[in-house]
Scaffold this motif. Sequence first.
Motif, PDB file in Angstrom:
ATOM      1  N   UNK A 221      38.231  49.005  49.597  1.00 64.95           N
ATOM      2  CA  UNK A 221      37.675  47.854  48.891  1.00 64.95           C
ATOM      3  C   UNK A 221      37.631  48.106  47.391  1.00 64.95           C
ATOM      4  N   UNK A 222      38.563  48.940  46.897  1.00 63.41           N
ATOM      5  CA  UNK A 222      38.524  49.341  45.489  1.00 63.41           C
ATOM      6  C   UNK A 222      39.788  48.995  44.728  1.00 63.41           C
ATOM      7  N   UNK A 223      40.873  48.615  45.416  1.00 64.98           N
ATOM      8  CA  UNK A 223      42.143  48.390  44.741  1.00 64.98           C
ATOM      9  C   UNK A 223      42.812  49.674  44.314  1.00 64.98           C
ATOM     10  N   UNK A 224      42.352  50.802  44.861  1.00 65.82           N
ATOM     11  CA  UNK A 224      42.867  52.118  44.492  1.00 65.82           C
ATOM     12  C   UNK A 224      43.476  52.775  45.722  1.00 65.82           C
ATOM     13  N   UNK A 225      44.122  53.917  45.526  1.00 70.77           N
ATOM     14  CA  UNK A 225      44.519  54.726  46.668  1.00 70.77           C
ATOM     15  C   UNK A 225      43.260  55.058  47.454  1.00 70.77           C
ATOM     16  N   UNK A 226      43.294  54.834  48.758  1.00 72.90           N
ATOM     17  CA  UNK A 226      42.077  55.102  49.511  1.00 72.90           C
ATOM     18  C   UNK A 226      42.253  54.939  51.006  1.00 72.90           C
ATOM     19  N   UNK A 227      41.250  55.412  51.733  1.00 68.44           N
ATOM     20  CA  UNK A 227      41.274  55.439  53.185  1.00 68.44           C
ATOM     21  C   UNK A 227      39.883  55.096  53.717  1.00 68.44           C
ATOM     22  N   UNK A 263      34.386  48.408  41.208  1.00 71.91           N
ATOM     23  CA  UNK A 263      35.796  48.627  41.526  1.00 71.91           C
ATOM     24  C   UNK A 263      36.395  47.432  42.268  1.00 71.91           C
ATOM     25  N   UNK A 264      35.625  46.854  43.204  1.00 68.56           N
ATOM     26  CA  UNK A 264      36.172  45.706  43.956  1.00 68.56           C
ATOM     27  C   UNK A 264      36.354  44.498  43.052  1.00 68.56           C
ATOM     28  N   UNK A 265      35.505  44.340  42.042  1.00 72.68           N
ATOM     29  CA  UNK A 265      35.663  43.226  41.108  1.00 72.68           C
ATOM     30  C   UNK A 265      36.941  43.393  40.302  1.00 72.68           C
ATOM     31  N   UNK A 266      37.215  44.602  39.826  1.00 76.49           N
ATOM     32  CA  UNK A 266      38.475  44.838  39.113  1.00 76.49           C
ATOM     33  C   UNK A 266      39.677  44.520  40.004  1.00 76.49           C
ATOM     34  N   UNK A 267      39.514  44.779  41.313  1.00 75.35           N
ATOM     35  CA  UNK A 267      40.591  44.493  42.264  1.00 75.35           C
ATOM     36  C   UNK A 267      40.643  43.029  42.651  1.00 75.35           C
ATOM     37  N   UNK A 360      36.378  48.922  32.414  1.00 78.15           N
ATOM     38  CA  UNK A 360      36.930  50.069  31.677  1.00 78.15           C
ATOM     39  C   UNK A 360      38.429  50.239  31.898  1.00 78.15           C
ATOM     40  N   UNK A 361      38.927  49.828  33.070  1.00 76.77           N
ATOM     41  CA  UNK A 361      40.354  49.987  33.367  1.00 76.77           C
ATOM     42  C   UNK A 361      41.182  48.890  32.716  1.00 76.77           C
ATOM     43  N   UNK A 362      40.729  47.643  32.840  1.00 77.66           N
ATOM     44  CA  UNK A 362      41.479  46.519  32.272  1.00 77.66           C
ATOM     45  C   UNK A 362      41.221  46.338  30.790  1.00 77.66           C
ATOM     46  N   UNK A 411      46.064  46.364  38.599  1.00 77.73           N
ATOM     47  CA  UNK A 411      46.944  46.659  39.727  1.00 77.73           C
ATOM     48  C   UNK A 411      47.457  48.075  39.564  1.00 77.73           C
ATOM     49  N   UNK A 412      47.058  48.954  40.488  1.00 80.01           N
ATOM     50  CA  UNK A 412      47.382  50.370  40.404  1.00 80.01           C
ATOM     51  C   UNK A 412      48.520  50.694  41.360  1.00 80.01           C
ATOM     52  N   UNK A 413      49.596  51.239  40.829  1.00 80.22           N
ATOM     53  CA  UNK A 413      50.757  51.568  41.658  1.00 80.22           C
ATOM     54  C   UNK A 413      50.407  52.597  42.731  1.00 80.22           C
ATOM     55  N   UNK A 414      49.440  53.482  42.446  1.00 86.36           N
ATOM     56  CA  UNK A 414      49.114  54.536  43.409  1.00 86.36           C
ATOM     57  C   UNK A 414      48.510  53.979  44.697  1.00 86.36           C
ATOM     58  N   UNK A 415      47.993  52.762  44.637  1.00 88.17           N
ATOM     59  CA  UNK A 415      47.400  52.174  45.837  1.00 88.17           C
ATOM     60  C   UNK A 415      48.433  52.027  46.943  1.00 88.17           C
TER      61      UNK A 415
END
Length: 423
Positions: A221-227, A263-267, A360-362, A411-415
């Motif tokens: 739920x973060x828009x990042x690489x995750x499990x 994090x979910x808001x950024x995503x 902070x990311x965007x 949008x993070x490519x690592x996701x």
Amino acid sequence: MAQAIEKQSSAPRSPVIPARTAAQSHFRTLRLGTPFQPRIDALARTNDWYNWAGYRAPHSLWDEELEYFAIRSQAALFDISPMTKYRIEGTDAEAFLDRVTLRDVTKLKAGRVHYTAWCDDEGFVLDDGTLFRLSPTRFRLCSQERHLPWLLDSAIGFDVTVEEETEAVAGLALQGPTSFAVLRDAGFAGVERLKIFDLAEFPHDGGPQGTSQVTISRTGFTGDLGYELFVPAEQALSLWDRLMAAGELRGIRAIGYTALNRARLEAGLIVANADFVTSEHAVRPDRLRMPDEIGLGFMIDLEKGHFNGRRAILEARAKHRLRHVLVGLEIEGNIPAEHAIVYHRKSQEVGLVSAAMWSPMAKRNIAIASLARPFGDTMVDDLWVEIYAMRELQYQKLMKRAKVVQRPFIKLDRRTANPPADF
């Protein structure tokens, strides 16, 4: 005799609670915690708790700002055990879920997950969640709210069993750039083969019965690489310890909801009863939302058979009865517009912000807002938000320009990278 009858009739009667509802009544009382609570309590420094579906859960554990950066630069561990979980299985499990949810379940293969939603007969969203296909006839449905009575009623006529397993199954979200490396170092051989929305079972030695199975999905739920990891409740602590030990050199940190929410808001992801009101909780008719009104119209598969709310959704589309739209906003300045009113030409109220932050990311001031059509749809110019900022012990009203933008905000490519990056 008449007096006795009168006295008896005036005595208070105990409410008759249907058995299906009574089976969930214990969740209305705040519980001490999840199976991971001993580890979470040991790490808690802020003592900042909230009620998540009847469980005591942390807003933050040590520092909400640094917890957010743990998601984006390290590995963050978040307890998702309070999330409602249903085990749905049987020869008609696929047909049943295809009937009650928006997406085509026949396209969901075993070992895969998809994001979906379900509606009442009037086409209003009851909830959204994730559907895990564990085998051809076995599923796990995860959601924010509880729906056991509704699911059981909907299952009449299908050869299917529906059981809530919220207490029996513990869950963890492991999110961030080093999350794959943590799982690999923890000994989950083959986890590198999981693509986005894949799932698989892995052995875990930590329970009194010996080896158990951990279900790991490449979701989050973060828009990042995750499990996300699911394990029988009795093996929860051994799984936590296994991950924390493997992640020590990878910067693993436990976090609370405030960091996850940022994090979910950024995503650009939405939360039930935060960004929209579910139909069972809505008190006023104008709070009800159809999938198209909250950005979930892409889920609707008109090629499949009948599903809950289909006729109402099609009628609303045909007769232009969709009255709201959920949009992403970019707001001038750097003061978050949390719960701000949205105006057209600084005068006409056209909507409300449900989530906002300086990203902070965007490197942008971002928000999610629900607007009354045509604003946010065909009319996107001259929108403003009303912010009240504390300056020198006094609130100052600020009108800041808002621009409708696409979600996700980052949008993070690592996701989605295959194989996942080894940070």
